[in-house]
Design an enzyme around this catalytic site. Sequence first.
Site, short mmCIF file in Angstrom:
data_model
loop_
_atom_site.label_atom_id
_atom_site.label_comp_id
_atom_site.label_asym_id
_atom_site.label_seq_id
_atom_site.Cartn_x
_atom_site.Cartn_y
_atom_site.Cartn_z
N ASP A 1 82.39 41.65 41.02
CA ASP A 1 81.64 42.33 42.18
C ASP A 1 82.54 43.02 43.08
O ASP A 1 83.42 42.20 43.89
CB ASP A 1 80.66 41.25 42.86
CG ASP A 1 79.94 41.93 44.15
OD1 ASP A 1 80.15 43.00 44.34
OD2 ASP A 1 78.88 41.58 44.33
N TYR B 1 77.87 36.28 46.79
CA TYR B 1 76.96 36.94 47.96
C TYR B 1 75.72 35.93 47.66
O TYR B 1 75.30 35.80 46.54
CB TYR B 1 76.69 38.31 47.47
CG TYR B 1 75.58 39.21 48.29
CD1 TYR B 1 75.56 39.37 49.49
CD2 TYR B 1 74.45 39.49 47.28
CE1 TYR B 1 74.51 39.98 50.12
CE2 TYR B 1 73.42 40.03 48.13
CZ TYR B 1 73.54 40.39 49.46
OH TYR B 1 72.34 40.94 50.08
N ARG C 1 63.56 59.07 35.23
CA ARG C 1 64.04 57.87 35.08
C ARG C 1 65.13 57.79 34.11
O ARG C 1 66.12 57.17 34.28
CB ARG C 1 62.85 56.97 34.71
CG ARG C 1 63.48 55.52 34.25
CD ARG C 1 62.40 54.57 34.29
NE ARG C 1 60.84 55.03 33.72
CZ ARG C 1 60.70 55.32 32.50
NH1 ARG C 1 61.61 55.33 31.58
NH2 ARG C 1 59.54 55.83 32.23
N LYS D 1 76.86 49.46 50.68
CA LYS D 1 77.94 48.92 51.70
C LYS D 1 78.99 50.03 51.81
O LYS D 1 78.79 51.22 52.50
CB LYS D 1 78.82 47.46 51.26
CG LYS D 1 77.68 46.49 50.73
CD LYS D 1 76.75 46.13 51.79
CE LYS D 1 75.37 45.27 51.46
NZ LYS D 1 75.65 44.28 50.53
C1 PLP Z 1 75.07 43.64 49.73
C2 PLP Z 1 75.68 42.96 48.47
C3 PLP Z 1 75.23 42.74 47.24
C4 PLP Z 1 73.69 43.27 46.96
O1 PLP Z 1 73.33 44.46 47.15
P1 PLP Z 1 72.18 45.33 47.75
O2 PLP Z 1 72.28 46.78 47.45
O3 PLP Z 1 71.70 44.68 48.94
O4 PLP Z 1 71.03 45.04 46.68
C5 PLP Z 1 76.04 42.30 46.11
N1 PLP Z 1 77.05 41.80 46.31
C6 PLP Z 1 77.73 41.97 47.60
C7 PLP Z 1 79.23 41.32 47.55
C8 PLP Z 1 77.23 42.56 48.72
O5 PLP Z 1 77.57 42.50 49.93
#
Ligand code: PLP
Length: 387
Positions: free
Chosen positions: A182, A110, A57, A207
């Site tokens: 983000d 998001y 961890r 992603k």
């Molecule tokens: C998918 C996504 C998230 C969240 O991420 P997870 O891996 O699904 O927890 C945050 N910001 C954006 C722009 C996303 O597309």
Amino acid sequence: MSDQYQHRAARSFETLAIHAGQEADPLTGAVVPPIYQVSTFKQDGVGGLRGGYEYSRSANPTRTALEENLAALEGGRRGLAFASGLAAEDCLLRSLLVPGDHVVIPNDAYGGTFRLFAKVVERWGVEWSVADSSDPAAVRGALRPRTKMVWVETPSNPLLGITDIAAVAEIAHTAGARLVVDNTFASPYLQQPLALGADVVVHSMTKYMGGHSDVVGGALVVNDDALGEELAFHQNAMGAIAGPFDSWLVLRGLKTLAVRMDRHTANAERVVELLASHPKVSHVYYPGLAEHPGHDIAAKQMRAHGGMVSFRVAGGEQAAVDVCNRAELFTLGESLGGVESLIEHPGRMTHASVAGSALEVPADLVRLSVGIEAVEDLLADLSAALG
Ligand SMILES: *Cc1c(COP(=O)(O)O)cnc(C)c1O
């Protein structure tokens, strides 16, 4: 700045993606970091750690390789890998905010980020308000005496809005707040927010970074050592770390990020061309379009425009749902950024949780994650789905 950091910084993105944090394994010479699927490490006498590892961890060699790679790709000094994008966001918010603090969030966030603020963090006394972050004056107007953080997403999800990162960084800093970006939609190949003044970069590695729809993960990257330490303390204290196998999958994905993003962009541009002249499409959202309000800022801060495209269907909500249902090669599903093309209806799928809020999306909206298949096949599928 350490010598090692200068050495890394001199290399180009594609080279760093393949090599940063990934020296050949000292024991065997393995050319990619092995999956250290292990929870604990033998100590040579009490406290005698080999390479600093005691418990996975706190740190694990496969995750360390990924975290060093993440830092290099974003031009930062510290990268941290989490079990999901939202786990990374949660760690960031609980590390830096206390009750009474205020955060400005974008009106095009998001859905899961919005839910984290509205349904979770708010219960702990953190205040938030919504502003259109593509308008720096609106962000300035939303600041309060206890604003500690300005949160932006650019390009945003699902409307592909563009925020001027450098302008909003200055506004946030003047108010004593940190700017969080983000960077999931762009990926570090297309955009590097730290160099533009951001304090923290957030990623859903699920992603484009992972890129193959086979792993869920998240990241934070910063260029301030003290902030990096603070986040690393909380990452260990709260525990939502990326596991060794997930870290390895993301490392594998990152090696091809640059070539994938080039192809995602090339395919998306052709898809946009088709949609923009289609009689059943009333509006196309893509920052590469000259008429997109953020086009000039995107040109200034992004290498290219990426693979996400949204559009509105002239026939209304049911017609938009029908397009999603009729597509075959564009797989109907949530998420984005994988090699395969996806289609979805944000209002009923990814953004159902923001219905009725300031973040509600148009009911006739369809979102595409344009993959790297042969573009002719993608165009034929979309034409058929539009009818
Ligand atoms: C998918 C996504 C998230 C969240 O991420 P997870 O891996 O699904 O927890 C945050 N910001 C954006 C722009 C996303 O597309």
